[in-house]
Design a protein around this motif. Structure first.
Motif, short mmCIF file in Angstrom:
data_model
loop_
_atom_site.label_atom_id
_atom_site.label_comp_id
_atom_site.label_asym_id
_atom_site.label_seq_id
_atom_site.Cartn_x
_atom_site.Cartn_y
_atom_site.Cartn_z
N TRP A 298 40.43 17.06 29.95
CA TRP A 298 40.49 18.25 28.99
C TRP A 298 41.90 18.40 28.24
O TRP A 298 42.04 18.47 26.87
N LEU A 299 42.89 18.31 29.22
CA LEU A 299 44.30 18.41 28.61
C LEU A 299 44.62 17.26 27.75
O LEU A 299 45.26 17.43 26.78
N VAL A 300 43.99 16.07 27.96
CA VAL A 300 44.30 14.92 27.24
C VAL A 300 43.61 15.22 25.72
O VAL A 300 44.19 15.07 24.77
N GLN B 168 45.76 18.68 19.44
CA GLN B 168 46.87 19.42 18.98
C GLN B 168 48.02 18.41 18.19
O GLN B 168 48.86 18.95 17.39
N ARG B 169 47.43 17.25 17.80
CA ARG B 169 47.94 16.40 16.89
C ARG B 169 49.50 16.15 17.33
O ARG B 169 50.27 16.15 16.42
N GLN B 170 49.60 16.03 18.53
CA GLN B 170 51.12 15.66 18.96
C GLN B 170 51.31 14.35 18.33
O GLN B 170 50.49 13.44 18.02
N PRO B 171 52.88 14.05 18.12
CA PRO B 171 53.26 12.83 17.27
C PRO B 171 52.69 11.44 18.18
O PRO B 171 52.73 11.71 19.39
N ALA C 122 52.03 10.02 27.25
CA ALA C 122 51.32 10.83 28.02
C ALA C 122 50.05 10.11 28.53
O ALA C 122 49.85 10.23 29.73
N ILE C 123 49.26 9.50 27.63
CA ILE C 123 47.88 9.19 27.80
C ILE C 123 48.07 7.81 28.69
O ILE C 123 47.63 7.52 30.00
N PRO D 244 54.03 15.98 28.41
CA PRO D 244 53.42 16.25 27.09
C PRO D 244 52.04 17.01 27.34
O PRO D 244 51.64 17.79 26.35
N LEU D 245 51.37 16.53 28.40
CA LEU D 245 50.20 17.18 28.82
C LEU D 245 50.21 18.63 28.99
O LEU D 245 49.23 19.53 28.93
N LEU D 246 51.58 18.98 29.18
CA LEU D 246 51.82 20.53 29.34
C LEU D 246 51.87 21.51 28.21
O LEU D 246 52.25 22.59 28.12
N LEU D 247 52.01 20.48 27.08
CA LEU D 247 52.38 21.47 25.81
C LEU D 247 51.15 22.23 25.13
O LEU D 247 51.57 23.55 24.83
#
Length: 400
Positions: free
Chosen positions: A313-315, A321-324, A331-332, A357-360
């Motif tokens: 779910w974090l992924v 969140q549309r991370q760059p 992260a993945i 980045p999973l913590l963003l």
């Protein structure tokens, strides 16, 4: 994903002359990051204090598990004697120190040579310093994407991660995370040569540098394809992105250099992978993880499946969140690498720790609480829980 997030190269054309020196800019950047670094340091200090109290109550040496057990011993042996040690287990498998990458032991040897510290003390100094640099880099990435307050909370969350106690050990996680965070920040700022150089160092630190290399390579490939699709002329696109291409070409050299070193030393092109297989760290696509879950009592299996569901779910939240692209791919890839190996299950949370980045998404969510006091209270509770879990784990028998 917007073009602004994907196009991380520096715009063409001469940059205006800076009005401040590089030292002044670095000082200003550190002042901006000081709250994040301070909160992170406080979280780790609480963890160390909790462990010291628990170890003292149990009549055990508090420094032993931090610098003189498990992987730390292997790194110190390499620092002192080089690569020459193997141990044969009762089942006939051979564990070689060639499974461990060289940057941390090289730094331990260098620091020990110029200071009064032992190799173990040097390892702790490197790990603790790298932890502060990692917190700074994590803040820089979070601040770049969602503002300074998010950067502070993101660094704090990394410091209270369940296995954050490893950040206080003479292990490679903090060193690798520091290099990865600053490499990602360099990509976000369009500094591809710097990112590639940091990737080289990361590739000499841990095998999971493959995730960072992939993040740079995929981002560059997507950027080139998009620009070529718009212009239909390869020449200008390649010239305009020459620094990006150079950074990507530089990125895998550290990882490849060590793999080639092991291949030459052992006389086999796949020697490094054979060494890892002897340690039980070969890639099996997740079969070992599935078998481990299947062998657990059903309450424990259910709890572990729930934890994996939370991870998934974090992924999903990171994607939404549309991370760059480089941040998301990194992260993945860290998560995938951590789950598809056949290694010891207890190490997997530690292996995923660099995937900050999973913590963003949680960091952004925490800032939606009505007051700063509530955010601080949540972080304090998490810090206490992390400290308690760290003390329990470090005083146990198995490695983290």
């Amino acid at each position: 994903m917007s073009d602004h997030q994907l196009r991380t190269r520096t715009p063409a054309g001469p940059a205006p002359a800076p009005r401040t020196s590089g030292g002044s800019r670095a000082a200003a950047a550190f002042r901006a990051a000081a709250p994040a670094v301070a909160v992170y340091a406080a979280a780790r200090a609480l963890g160390l204090l909790g462990f010291w109290a628990a170890a003292s109550a149990a009549g055990k040496d508090p420094l032993g598990p931090l610098s003189g057990r498990w992987d730390s011993v292997w790194y110190q042996r390499i620092a002192e004697h080089g690569y020459r040690y193997t141990v044969t287990l009762p089942d006939g498998s051979v564990h070689s120190d060639l499974a461990f990458f060289p940057l941390l032991p090289a730094l331990e040897r260098a620091v020990s040579a110029v200071t009064p510290l032992t190799l173990g003390g040097a390892g702790l100094l490197i790990a603790w310093t790298a932890g502060l640099l990692a917190a700074w880099g994590i803040f820089a990435v979070g601040s770049q994407l969602h503002g300074r307050r998010t950067g502070v909370v993101l660094a704090a969350l990394w410091g209270v991660y369940p296995t954050a106690f490893v950040q206080s050990m003479a292990y490679t996680e903090t060193l690798f995370t520091a290099l990865a965070a600053w490499a990602l920040y360099a990509v976000l700022k369009g500094r591809w040569i710097v990112a590639g150089a940091l990737c080289v160092l990361a590739g000499l630190t841990r095998p999971s540098a493959a995730a960072l290399i992939a993040a740079l390579a995929i981002t560059a490939a997507v950027t080139l394809v998009r620009e070529y699709r718009d212009e239909r002329r390869a020449g200008p696109v390649l010239r305009r992105n020459a620094r990006m291409i150079a950074g990507v070409a530089l990125a895998p050299l550290g990882w490849l250099a060590y793999v080639v070193f092991v291949a030459v030393r052992e006389g086999s092109p796949v020697a490094y992978f054979d060494v890892q297989a002897q340690w039980g760290n070969n890639i099996d696509g997740g079969r070992a993880l599935a078998g481990f879950i299947a062998g657990l009592p059903w309450p424990a299996a259910l709890g572990l499946c729930a934890a994996l569901g939370l991870l998934g779910w974090l992924v999903v939240l990171c994607v939404r969140q549309r991370q760059p692209l480089p941040v998301l791919v990194y992260a993945i890839a860290i998560v995938v690498i951590s789950l598809i190996g056949a290694g010891y299950f207890g190490s997997r949370p530690r292996l995923m720790m660099p995937a900050f980045p999973l913590l963003l998404p949680p960091a952004v969510a925490l800032l939606r609480l009505r007051t700063t006091g509530r955010t601080a209270a949540v972080l304090a509770v998490l810090a206490c829980a992390s400290a308690a879990y760290g003390a329990w784990t470090l005083l146990g028998a198995g490695p983290p």
